[in-house]
Design an enzyme around this catalytic site. Sequence first.
Site, PDB file in Angstrom:
ATOM      1  CB  CYS A 124      24.182 -92.164 -38.284  1.00 16.71           C
ATOM      2  SG  CYS A 124      25.385 -91.171 -39.188  1.00 16.71           S
ATOM      3  CB  ALA A 154      29.500 -83.555 -24.596  1.00 19.20           C
ATOM      4  CD  GLU A 179      35.693 -93.697 -37.068  1.00 22.15           C
ATOM      5  OE1 GLU A 179      34.545 -93.309 -36.850  1.00 22.15           O
ATOM      6  OE2 GLU A 179      36.620 -93.528 -36.252  1.00 22.15           O
ATOM      7  CG  HIS A 203      31.762 -91.748 -40.548  1.00 16.80           C
ATOM      8  ND1 HIS A 203      30.938 -91.606 -39.447  1.00 16.80           N
ATOM      9  CD2 HIS A 203      32.974 -92.097 -40.063  1.00 16.80           C
ATOM     10  CE1 HIS A 203      31.623 -91.864 -38.355  1.00 16.80           C
ATOM     11  NE2 HIS A 203      32.853 -92.154 -38.691  1.00 16.80           N
TER      12      HIS A 203
END
Length: 420
Positions: free
Chosen positions: A351, A20, A166, A234
């Site tokens: 990740c 998305a 985060e 990040h």
Amino acid sequence: MSNLVEINFDGLVGPSHNYAGLSLGNLASAKHGGTVSYPRAAALQGVAKMRHNMALGLVQGLLCPLPRPNHAFLGALGITEPADETERRLRAAAWSASSMWTANAATVSPAPDCADGRCHLTAANLVTMPHRSQEWPDTVRQLRVAFADSAHFAVHDAVPACFGDEGAANHMRIGTSHAAPGLEIFVYGKTGGAFPARQHEQASRAVARLHGLDPARCLFVEQSGEAIAAGAFHNDVVAVANERVLFTHEQAFADPDGTYAAIRAALPEAEIVVVPASAVSLADAIASYLFNAQLLTLPSGEMGLVIPLEAWEHKAVRAWLDGMLASNGPIRRVLPVDVRQSMANGGGPACLRLRVVADPATVDPRFLLTEPRADLLETLIAKAWPEQIDPADLGRDSLASSVIAARAALLEALELSVLA
């Protein structure tokens, strides 16, 4: 402490995996936004990656997808049928499978670093992006099941949302071994041009206090604005550490020389491998996810770098890697893996995993992967995960039913219905 090893807990790609394009500053996510995703293939790629690491002789963990679609999130916003593009994007956020990237699930400090001798985990509030900000309560619930042994673990709620956090994607640890006290490096941002800096310095300092870390063994480092502006949303897109080694791009930090000097002062044994921009540009590093790799200590004692195929196939990156392997540096093996479905949504091998240094015997065994459990996952995914999802399908009752049923079948198979 002699039984402490690093366990990588990979997030299983959820059945609602879709493109998305929700993550501002994540170039891969934006590039593929609106295209068709393949949840079944993505989840199978994730299991294959976990098997790959088990075959190296490493302990491998697993975290389950969070409940999606998140109707409570939409209810809190008063959305039933989206009336415009903004509401459609918020509906897509409620379907996001982004918890698959467990590097953002929490920040983890191993027992040797913490004042009470326990491993501490603080869930990340992920407040910068709406699709991720809804994750942490369910993440905490899962972490408290996986790490329920209070003699060895402490799991904290997220820090207040006014301080953006985060998680481990902006946290590194360096030390002589996983079981020895380490230097914990918290990386925060200030500016990134058009893109937000996602980690707040005060969030990192709060985590350090919650974990009972020795201030003398904490380093708070500013990420370079040019890295953020280039798409390094990040720090783990431009740097990764393992035991005594820091593997970093030349432009990762606002003050690289000061950062390296501080690391060497705290850990004279540190080896810092810097990739110069003249060899691999920031753009190439971010496009290939060279640094979003798993830097691992193999049972032989050698260090291996698990990279995405995109990095191995990139001309400039491959040339640098070949030169590194030909030298006598600390990273002795490069191990490419296929995680293309994750990469297309902006997440590489690093990740997909949360690093936890612990004695495997203290972890709930339902969260540790074995070959039979991997077989079980593959069979279930092939049967229950949607083959493909077009973002235009988000919101359809039939898709919601299949996504909910797939996750329920997973939890039943893993005997984890407590997370339903």
